[in-house]
Design an enzyme around this catalytic site. Sequence first.
Site, PDB file in Angstrom:
ATOM      1  N   GLY A 138       0.808  -1.252  -0.027  1.00  0.00           N
ATOM      2  CA  GLY A 138      -0.029   0.020   0.037  1.00  0.00           C
ATOM      3  C   GLY A 138       0.957   1.300  -0.052  1.00  0.00           C
ATOM      4  O   GLY A 138       2.092   1.187  -0.484  1.00  0.00           O
ATOM      5  N   CYS A 188      -4.670   8.261   8.851  1.00  0.00           N
ATOM      6  CA  CYS A 188      -3.781   7.953  10.104  1.00  0.00           C
ATOM      7  C   CYS A 188      -4.227   8.739  11.339  1.00  0.00           C
ATOM      8  O   CYS A 188      -4.526   8.325  12.388  1.00  0.00           O
ATOM      9  CB  CYS A 188      -2.304   7.693   9.944  1.00  0.00           C
ATOM     10  SG  CYS A 188      -2.028   6.365   8.794  1.00  0.00           S
TER      11      CYS A 188
HETATM   12  P1  NAD Z   1      -2.739   0.175   2.730  1.00  0.00           P
HETATM   13  O1  NAD Z   1      -4.282   0.110   2.873  1.00  0.00           O
HETATM   14  O2  NAD Z   1      -2.628   1.328   1.711  1.00  0.00           O
HETATM   15  O3  NAD Z   1      -1.967  -0.861   2.509  1.00  0.00           O
HETATM   16  C1  NAD Z   1      -1.967  -2.238   3.288  1.00  0.00           C
HETATM   17  C2  NAD Z   1      -2.015  -3.363   2.065  1.00  0.00           C
HETATM   18  O4  NAD Z   1      -1.966  -4.452   2.912  1.00  0.00           O
HETATM   19  C3  NAD Z   1      -3.190  -3.546   1.181  1.00  0.00           C
HETATM   20  O5  NAD Z   1      -3.022  -3.476  -0.012  1.00  0.00           O
HETATM   21  C4  NAD Z   1      -3.942  -4.775   1.760  1.00  0.00           C
HETATM   22  O6  NAD Z   1      -4.390  -5.421   0.596  1.00  0.00           O
HETATM   23  C5  NAD Z   1      -2.514  -5.621   2.270  1.00  0.00           C
HETATM   24  N1  NAD Z   1      -2.900  -6.467   3.227  1.00  0.00           N
HETATM   25  C6  NAD Z   1      -3.659  -6.643   4.398  1.00  0.00           C
HETATM   26  N2  NAD Z   1      -3.761  -8.031   4.794  1.00  0.00           N
HETATM   27  C7  NAD Z   1      -2.748  -8.586   4.093  1.00  0.00           C
HETATM   28  C8  NAD Z   1      -1.937  -9.943   4.180  1.00  0.00           C
HETATM   29  N3  NAD Z   1      -2.504 -10.666   5.480  1.00  0.00           N
HETATM   30  N4  NAD Z   1      -1.137 -10.145   3.426  1.00  0.00           N
HETATM   31  C9  NAD Z   1      -0.866  -9.430   2.474  1.00  0.00           C
HETATM   32  N5  NAD Z   1      -1.071  -8.311   2.110  1.00  0.00           N
HETATM   33  C10 NAD Z   1      -2.167  -7.844   3.104  1.00  0.00           C
HETATM   34  O7  NAD Z   1      -2.379   0.904   4.201  1.00  0.00           O
HETATM   35  P2  NAD Z   1      -1.145   2.019   4.352  1.00  0.00           P
HETATM   36  O8  NAD Z   1      -1.734   3.529   4.129  1.00  0.00           O
HETATM   37  O9  NAD Z   1      -0.068   1.427   3.615  1.00  0.00           O
HETATM   38  O10 NAD Z   1      -0.881   1.867   5.881  1.00  0.00           O
HETATM   39  C11 NAD Z   1      -0.267   0.443   6.327  1.00  0.00           C
HETATM   40  C12 NAD Z   1       0.116   0.765   7.971  1.00  0.00           C
HETATM   41  O11 NAD Z   1       1.122   1.920   7.822  1.00  0.00           O
HETATM   42  C13 NAD Z   1      -1.059   1.499   8.655  1.00  0.00           C
HETATM   43  O12 NAD Z   1      -1.026   0.645   9.984  1.00  0.00           O
HETATM   44  C14 NAD Z   1      -0.838   2.869   8.779  1.00  0.00           C
HETATM   45  O13 NAD Z   1      -1.527   3.349   9.974  1.00  0.00           O
HETATM   46  C15 NAD Z   1       0.665   2.855   8.685  1.00  0.00           C
HETATM   47  N6  NAD Z   1       1.320   4.099   8.032  1.00  0.00           N
HETATM   48  C16 NAD Z   1       0.489   4.682   7.095  1.00  0.00           C
HETATM   49  C17 NAD Z   1       1.249   5.946   6.559  1.00  0.00           C
HETATM   50  C18 NAD Z   1       0.456   6.700   5.555  1.00  0.00           C
HETATM   51  O14 NAD Z   1       1.059   7.456   4.928  1.00  0.00           O
HETATM   52  N7  NAD Z   1      -0.502   5.923   4.692  1.00  0.00           N
HETATM   53  C19 NAD Z   1       2.390   6.448   7.008  1.00  0.00           C
HETATM   54  C20 NAD Z   1       2.801   5.849   8.127  1.00  0.00           C
HETATM   55  C21 NAD Z   1       2.292   4.549   8.734  1.00  0.00           C
HETATM   56  C1  UGA Z   2       0.855  12.268   8.893  1.00  0.00           C
HETATM   57  C2  UGA Z   2       2.184  12.471   9.568  1.00  0.00           C
HETATM   58  O1  UGA Z   2       2.746  13.736   9.102  1.00  0.00           O
HETATM   59  C3  UGA Z   2       3.284  11.581   9.181  1.00  0.00           C
HETATM   60  O2  UGA Z   2       4.535  11.746   9.860  1.00  0.00           O
HETATM   61  C4  UGA Z   2       2.860  10.120   9.606  1.00  0.00           C
HETATM   62  O3  UGA Z   2       3.786   9.073   9.156  1.00  0.00           O
HETATM   63  C5  UGA Z   2       1.399   9.965   8.929  1.00  0.00           C
HETATM   64  O4  UGA Z   2       0.751  10.698   9.114  1.00  0.00           O
HETATM   65  C6  UGA Z   2       0.968   8.569   9.218  1.00  0.00           C
HETATM   66  O5  UGA Z   2       1.203   7.942  10.321  1.00  0.00           O
HETATM   67  O6  UGA Z   2      -0.013   8.072   8.312  1.00  0.00           O
HETATM   68  P1  UGA Z   2       0.089  12.375   6.289  1.00  0.00           P
HETATM   69  O7  UGA Z   2      -1.304  12.319   6.941  1.00  0.00           O
HETATM   70  O8  UGA Z   2       0.373  11.634   5.164  1.00  0.00           O
HETATM   71  O9  UGA Z   2       1.263  12.163   7.323  1.00  0.00           O
HETATM   72  O10 UGA Z   2       0.095  14.059   5.946  1.00  0.00           O
HETATM   73  P2  UGA Z   2       0.157  15.420   6.509  1.00  0.00           P
HETATM   74  O11 UGA Z   2       1.032  16.286   5.901  1.00  0.00           O
HETATM   75  O12 UGA Z   2       0.445  15.188   8.261  1.00  0.00           O
HETATM   76  O13 UGA Z   2      -1.223  15.921   6.865  1.00  0.00           O
HETATM   77  C7  UGA Z   2      -2.332  15.344   7.225  1.00  0.00           C
HETATM   78  C8  UGA Z   2      -3.547  16.294   7.325  1.00  0.00           C
HETATM   79  O14 UGA Z   2      -3.415  17.469   8.146  1.00  0.00           O
HETATM   80  C9  UGA Z   2      -3.772  16.903   5.920  1.00  0.00           C
HETATM   81  O15 UGA Z   2      -5.154  16.914   5.867  1.00  0.00           O
HETATM   82  C10 UGA Z   2      -3.188  18.265   5.898  1.00  0.00           C
HETATM   83  O16 UGA Z   2      -3.839  19.077   4.966  1.00  0.00           O
HETATM   84  C11 UGA Z   2      -3.460  18.764   7.285  1.00  0.00           C
HETATM   85  N1  UGA Z   2      -2.625  19.633   8.003  1.00  0.00           N
HETATM   86  C12 UGA Z   2      -1.482  19.744   7.874  1.00  0.00           C
HETATM   87  C13 UGA Z   2      -3.391  20.869   8.189  1.00  0.00           C
HETATM   88  O17 UGA Z   2      -4.431  20.918   8.209  1.00  0.00           O
HETATM   89  N2  UGA Z   2      -2.272  21.715   8.700  1.00  0.00           N
HETATM   90  C14 UGA Z   2      -1.031  21.570   8.926  1.00  0.00           C
HETATM   91  O18 UGA Z   2      -0.333  22.719   9.455  1.00  0.00           O
HETATM   92  C15 UGA Z   2      -0.243  20.303   8.261  1.00  0.00           C
END
Ligand code: NAD
Ligand code: UGA
Length: 457
Positions: free
Chosen positions: A10, A274
């Site tokens: 993902g 998140c």
């Molecule tokens: P996502 O939904 O985009 O991706 C997760 C993927 O895992 C999916 O493609 C799903 O099909 C796959 N999956 C689920 N179960 C599985 C299994 N048993 N085997 C193989 N594949 C499997 O999610 P994401 O946004 O990449 O987030 C993943 C994790 O990382 C979450 O815990 C999230 O909180 C964390 N995280 C996300 C971000 C972000 O910016 N999106 C940043 C930091 C941390």
């Molecule tokens: C956020 C964190 O910034 C990352 O450090 C973290 O890894 C990630 O979540 C995660 O765990 O998923 P992200 O959600 O991708 O990253 O994007 P951000 O830039 O943090 O923005 C989040 C939301 O807050 C957006 O809707 C953005 O528009 C809003 N935002 C951000 C504000 O309204 N004001 C700000 O000053 C900054």
Amino acid sequence: MVKICGIGAGYVGGPTMAVIALKCPSIEVAVVDISESRISAWNSNKLPIYEPGLEEVVNQCRGKNLLFSTDVEKHVHEADIIFVSVNTPTKVKGLGAGKAADLTYWESAARMIAHVSNSDKIVIEKSTVPVRTAEAIGKILTHNTKTKGINYQILSNPEFLSEGTAIQDLLNPDRVLIGGNQDPQGLDAIQKLKAIYTHWVPQDRIITTNLWSAELSKLADNAFLAQRISSINAMSALCEATGAEVSQVSLALSKNTKIGPKFLNASVGFGGSCFQKDILNLVYICESNGLTEVANYWREVIKVNEYQKSRFVHRVVTSMFNTVSGKKIAILGFAFKKDTSDTRKTPAIDVCKGLLGDDACLSIYDPRVTQNQIEKDLSISCSGVKHVNVVGDAYEAIRDAHGVCILTEWDEFKTIDYERVYENMVKPAFVFDGRNMLDVDKLRKIGFIVYSIGKPL
Ligand code: NAD
Ligand code: UGA
């Protein structure tokens, strides 16, 4: 050759594993997922997620030391190190529904690892998980392994990338956090993971801790960031009531070196997959530990965010003479922030639903979000529904509209010819800048009535 398997292709798993492959040519990286459509997109010219710079990284490594596959078991079996980046959404039913993290995907990944492994593995929590998840994962692994004597080391290595800047964040992280058991085997596993990152990350940016500190730090990190946004958004409401300007307040705060400049942009509200889920998860953990006051403190961050979104809708409706019924309103931007096509928990969903609740007619444009996605998010089918139209450019969205709402800060909205669009709008013409990105004075000179967050009318 060290073999890495990344489970979950993902927003985190795809870019993270691709950057490891780019920076470690001597390591073979297999990214696996149960979703066939996602994997085939990773193997095509149209990647499943939009992220600046990602295509270049994937093109450099795919077919060399980076591969994408649905053969999850084979690649897990062969790997020495397994990164698990599966989704950890909020539970929707049962115990803790609406707050606790749903670890179903994690648990099924752990059971599968146990099922197919016949050699020692380092299993890495890349997903964001509740503190002490490693303890549960450890039990699942050790109680389900068929081959005797296999050693599993679980590490917490949370990801801090932001969408829209993921590749830059991964190439140049401000820190990498690795938590592990503090016994000799745990410390050895920490060193093995550290050795991967030191291919491109300076040693002094790699922090090592115990498992629970690393797991909790990730939740704390997101809670602190979201708290800053809710704090400035709360100030924006007070600014509107008093004549102060929130951008001036932010500037003043940002120059305090104890506060710093980031995450002080008042907005229509934070979105993304998140912040909300991780704070709810934190609230649930606090409640489970009897820490009601702490839980309530963090819950308010989300409440203020909900308030900010509904305040925005309220302002639109009241400014437009208390009714938007039948009025065309252009919605510019649907993604939760610029430079991503991700709409998970985007504030645009709540704002659009709020306006539709007052019978507005919406014309929505986002440079990266598809019509299909917008229809899904608003739970409607746009074809045949006259209240929502998804269009291909900003000018079309704005033509004959009563008002324009900026909901995502895409750069191209700065360069719209506002004199031209003003001519084609119903008067008085309103602009509601939910991202405080436009030049208010310039727009007012043209004749617009402008509402910005935290600024006097
Ligand atoms: P996502 O939904 O985009 O991706 C997760 C993927 O895992 C999916 O493609 C799903 O099909 C796959 N999956 C689920 N179960 C599985 C299994 N048993 N085997 C193989 N594949 C499997 O999610 P994401 O946004 O990449 O987030 C993943 C994790 O990382 C979450 O815990 C999230 O909180 C964390 N995280 C996300 C971000 C972000 O910016 N999106 C940043 C930091 C941390
Ligand atoms: C956020 C964190 O910034 C990352 O450090 C973290 O890894 C990630 O979540 C995660 O765990 O998923 P992200 O959600 O991708 O990253 O994007 P951000 O830039 O943090 O923005 C989040 C939301 O807050 C957006 O809707 C953005 O528009 C809003 N935002 C951000 C504000 O309204 N004001 C700000 O000053 C900054």
